[in-house]
Design a protein around this motif. Structure first.
Motif, mmCIF file in Angstrom:
data_model
loop_
_atom_site.group_PDB
_atom_site.id
_atom_site.type_symbol
_atom_site.label_atom_id
_atom_site.label_comp_id
_atom_site.label_asym_id
_atom_site.label_seq_id
_atom_site.Cartn_x
_atom_site.Cartn_y
_atom_site.Cartn_z
ATOM 1 N N PHE A 1 -15.472 -52.252 41.661
ATOM 2 C CA PHE A 1 -15.251 -51.142 42.595
ATOM 3 C C PHE A 1 -13.907 -51.305 43.302
ATOM 4 O O PHE A 1 -13.070 -50.387 43.309
ATOM 5 N N THR A 2 -13.681 -52.479 43.860
ATOM 6 C CA THR A 2 -12.422 -52.744 44.561
ATOM 7 C C THR A 2 -11.240 -52.714 43.605
ATOM 8 O O THR A 2 -10.140 -52.263 43.969
ATOM 9 N N SER A 3 -11.459 -53.155 42.378
ATOM 10 C CA SER A 3 -10.383 -53.167 41.380
ATOM 11 C C SER A 3 -9.942 -51.750 41.023
ATOM 12 O O SER A 3 -8.760 -51.502 40.777
ATOM 13 N N PHE A 4 -10.873 -50.804 41.006
ATOM 14 C CA PHE A 4 -10.501 -49.401 40.809
ATOM 15 C C PHE A 4 -9.686 -48.901 42.001
ATOM 16 O O PHE A 4 -8.666 -48.217 41.846
ATOM 17 N N GLN A 5 -10.137 -49.230 43.191
ATOM 18 C CA GLN A 5 -9.452 -48.772 44.408
ATOM 19 C C GLN A 5 -8.016 -49.263 44.482
ATOM 20 O O GLN A 5 -7.116 -48.522 44.891
ATOM 21 N N THR A 6 -7.799 -50.507 44.099
ATOM 22 C CA THR A 6 -6.488 -51.129 44.258
ATOM 23 C C THR A 6 -5.597 -50.990 43.032
ATOM 24 O O THR A 6 -4.432 -51.409 43.068
ATOM 25 N N GLY A 7 -6.131 -50.429 41.937
ATOM 26 C CA GLY A 7 -5.330 -50.252 40.737
ATOM 27 C C GLY A 7 -5.215 -51.486 39.869
ATOM 28 O O GLY A 7 -4.394 -51.518 38.943
ATOM 29 N N VAL A 8 -6.031 -52.499 40.154
ATOM 30 C CA VAL A 8 -6.031 -53.680 39.284
ATOM 31 C C VAL A 8 -6.450 -53.279 37.876
ATOM 32 O O VAL A 8 -5.935 -53.794 36.878
ATOM 33 N N VAL A 9 -7.392 -52.341 37.792
ATOM 34 C CA VAL A 9 -7.762 -51.749 36.506
ATOM 35 C C VAL A 9 -7.769 -50.231 36.655
ATOM 36 O O VAL A 9 -7.931 -49.692 37.757
ATOM 37 N N ASP A 10 -7.594 -49.555 35.520
ATOM 38 C CA ASP A 10 -7.617 -48.090 35.501
ATOM 39 C C ASP A 10 -8.924 -47.547 34.950
ATOM 40 O O ASP A 10 -9.276 -46.390 35.215
ATOM 41 N N GLY A 11 -9.607 -48.349 34.158
ATOM 42 C CA GLY A 11 -10.797 -47.826 33.500
ATOM 43 C C GLY A 11 -11.760 -48.918 33.103
ATOM 44 O O GLY A 11 -11.540 -50.106 33.339
ATOM 45 N N SER A 12 -12.868 -48.483 32.475
ATOM 46 C CA SER A 12 -13.901 -49.419 32.055
ATOM 47 C C SER A 12 -14.657 -48.838 30.871
ATOM 48 O O SER A 12 -14.437 -47.695 30.466
ATOM 49 N N LYS A 13 -15.580 -49.636 30.334
ATOM 50 C CA LYS A 13 -16.448 -49.234 29.230
ATOM 51 C C LYS A 13 -17.881 -49.321 29.732
ATOM 52 O O LYS A 13 -18.486 -50.376 29.704
ATOM 53 N N ASN A 14 -18.419 -48.198 30.212
ATOM 54 C CA ASN A 14 -19.736 -48.233 30.831
ATOM 55 C C ASN A 14 -20.570 -47.004 30.492
ATOM 56 O O ASN A 14 -20.039 -45.987 30.058
ATOM 57 N N GLY A 15 -21.859 -47.123 30.759
ATOM 58 C CA GLY A 15 -22.748 -45.977 30.686
ATOM 59 C C GLY A 15 -22.712 -45.220 32.001
ATOM 60 O O GLY A 15 -22.356 -45.770 33.054
ATOM 61 N N ILE A 16 -23.108 -43.955 31.988
ATOM 62 C CA ILE A 16 -22.999 -43.110 33.171
ATOM 63 C C ILE A 16 -23.922 -43.566 34.291
ATOM 64 O O ILE A 16 -23.585 -43.421 35.468
ATOM 65 N N THR A 17 -25.074 -44.138 33.975
ATOM 66 C CA THR A 17 -25.965 -44.578 35.045
ATOM 67 C C THR A 17 -25.364 -45.748 35.807
ATOM 68 O O THR A 17 -25.527 -45.848 37.029
ATOM 69 N N ARG B 1 -22.096 -46.946 25.770
ATOM 70 C CA ARG B 1 -20.835 -47.241 26.446
ATOM 71 C C ARG B 1 -19.826 -46.147 26.118
ATOM 72 O O ARG B 1 -19.642 -45.782 24.962
ATOM 73 N N ASN B 2 -19.174 -45.653 27.164
ATOM 74 C CA ASN B 2 -18.120 -44.651 27.033
ATOM 75 C C ASN B 2 -16.902 -45.110 27.825
ATOM 76 O O ASN B 2 -17.021 -45.912 28.750
ATOM 77 N N PHE B 3 -15.749 -44.570 27.487
ATOM 78 C CA PHE B 3 -14.547 -44.907 28.240
ATOM 79 C C PHE B 3 -14.446 -44.019 29.480
ATOM 80 O O PHE B 3 -14.604 -42.799 29.413
ATOM 81 N N ALA B 4 -14.193 -44.660 30.607
ATOM 82 C CA ALA B 4 -14.031 -43.953 31.875
ATOM 83 C C ALA B 4 -12.789 -44.495 32.562
ATOM 84 O O ALA B 4 -12.472 -45.681 32.433
ATOM 85 N N ASN B 5 -12.078 -43.626 33.305
ATOM 86 C CA ASN B 5 -10.860 -44.114 33.956
ATOM 87 C C ASN B 5 -10.468 -43.255 35.152
ATOM 88 O O ASN B 5 -11.054 -42.191 35.404
ATOM 89 N N THR B 6 -9.489 -43.734 35.874
ATOM 90 C CA THR B 6 -9.029 -43.078 37.099
ATOM 91 C C THR B 6 -7.807 -42.192 36.884
ATOM 92 O O THR B 6 -7.397 -41.474 37.805
ATOM 93 N N GLN B 7 -7.212 -42.210 35.684
ATOM 94 C CA GLN B 7 -5.884 -41.629 35.502
ATOM 95 C C GLN B 7 -5.847 -40.279 34.794
ATOM 96 O O GLN B 7 -5.178 -39.354 35.247
#
Length: 358
Positions: free
Chosen positions: A208-224, A160-166
């Motif tokens: 996916f939709t939450s990223f698009q709408t800004g409900v969340v900025d990031g997540s804790k996921n693997g690259i796959t 798990r790594n931190f990923a975000n839109t900002q």
């Protein structure tokens, strides 16, 4: 009574055809044991890779005495609690869960989600191949009234790594103000808060939709997972390879079914789970290569923290360790065990490396 190896070999070569003997048709005898295994994933997942290896190994090494039926997706069950109940009742023989999926029944499995305790793949793989798993198996058996047996712990998705839109995250201070998607569980939310961000529980299908709408900025996921779900198309641009948690996959089996087998077949099953574990250790490493390349080619920013930066993350996350030991049943026991086993693995690996370099 088990049919001979000769008949089984002949039957396999004939793909289950009817054997003609003395003018009479004799059906090939069915396997002595059938294992119904389910994974709530798909055929592109590491869990499926592991099950294919397990099925081939167990069926061939048992000379057909054991048959393995695979149910991929939600054919038998859909959620962790439901699936584990199926294992306990014997309706399901084998099931794979994440730590989050099993935390309701066995809260201490969340120790696998504690950040920055496992240094790298070699350490994680060593720890998950020894007494740590045996101790957790014994605890789960006791807590389930002897019905649910932990067979092995593999991997599902790498780290798990931190990923975000900002923005690029290089230090804990860069997490300030970000809304990070978590599951509905206390531990990941405590981690996100300790690092200065805001935990935001969101169902996986809505991310996916939450990223698009800004409900969340990031997540804790693997690259796959990130690339498989096409999150860059939803605005995800930054991935920091902090490797805060190894994505453990817990493989459970109905204990009565396992113990009903003679010892030689139990050995085959245990060896089969060892082969499965090795397949799930390897699969994310190969799949992540193309996933990282695709992320960068799509314009993504991939950052690897320095040793000093990663240590800053570990120190910032330290309050989570105390929270876990104080609030999770058997939390202190399994935290101490994981730390001790990781230290032992590191020492053995480093000693071997020193010899290899000279």
């Amino acid at each position: 009574m088990r049919i001979s190896n000769f008949v089984k070999t002949t039957a396999a070569a004939a793909l289950g055809a009817v054997v003609m003997a003395g003018g009479m048709a004799t059906a090939v005898q069915a396997a002595d044991y059938t294992l119904r295994a389910t994974a709530n994933s798909n055929e592109n997942d590491e869990d499926y890779d592991g099950l294919i290896v397990f099925k081939d190994f167990v069926e061939s090494r048992s000379n057909g005495a054991i048959a393995v039926e695979l149910f991929i997706g939600t054919q038998l069950c859909s959620k962790g609690a439901e699936c584990l109940q199926g294992v306990a009742s014997g309706e399901i023989d084998i099931y794979i869960s994440t730590s989050g999926g099993a935390a309701g029944a066995f809260p201490y499995v969340q120790v696998l989600d504690l950040p920055y305790l496992l240094r790298d793949d070699r350490v994680a793989e060593a720890v998950l191949s020894g007494d740590f798993v045996r101790e957790m198996r014994a605890q789960a058996l006791a807590d389930s009234g002897g019905t649910i047996r932990l067979m092995t712990i593999g991997n599902t998705g790498g780290w798990r790594n931190f990923a975000n839109t900002q923005r690029r995250i290089q230090t804990p201070a860069d997490m300030e103000g970000l809304k990070i998607r978590t599951v509905v569980a206390d531990l990941p939310q405590e981690l996100v808060k300790a690092l200065g961000a805001s935990p935001t529980p969101i169902p996986w299908p809505e991310l996916f939709t939450s990223f698009q709408t800004g409900v969340v900025d990031g997540s804790k996921n693997g690259i796959t997972d990130i690339m498989g779900m096409k999150f860059p198309d939803a605005g995800l641009k930054y991935v920091t390879l902090d490797g805060h948690a190894y994505m453990g996959a817990l493989w459970w089996m109905n204990n009565a079914k396992f113990m009903s087998m003679p010892e030689e077949l139990r050995r085959v099953v245990m060896d089969g789970f060892r082969e499965l574990q090795q397949a799930t250790f390897a699969s994310p490493k190969r799949k992540s290569i193309a996933a990282y390349d695709a992320f960068v080619e799509a314009g993504g920013d991939l950052y690897v923290p320095t040793a000093e930066e990663k240590e800053a993350f570990r120190q910032a996350a330290a309050p989570v360790f105390d929270w876990f030991k104080e609030n999770i049943a058997e939390g202190e026991k399994f935290y101490d065990l994981l730390v001790a086993e990781a230290a032992k693995a590191e020492a053995e690996i480093d000693e071997g490396m020193a010899k290899d370099l000279n």
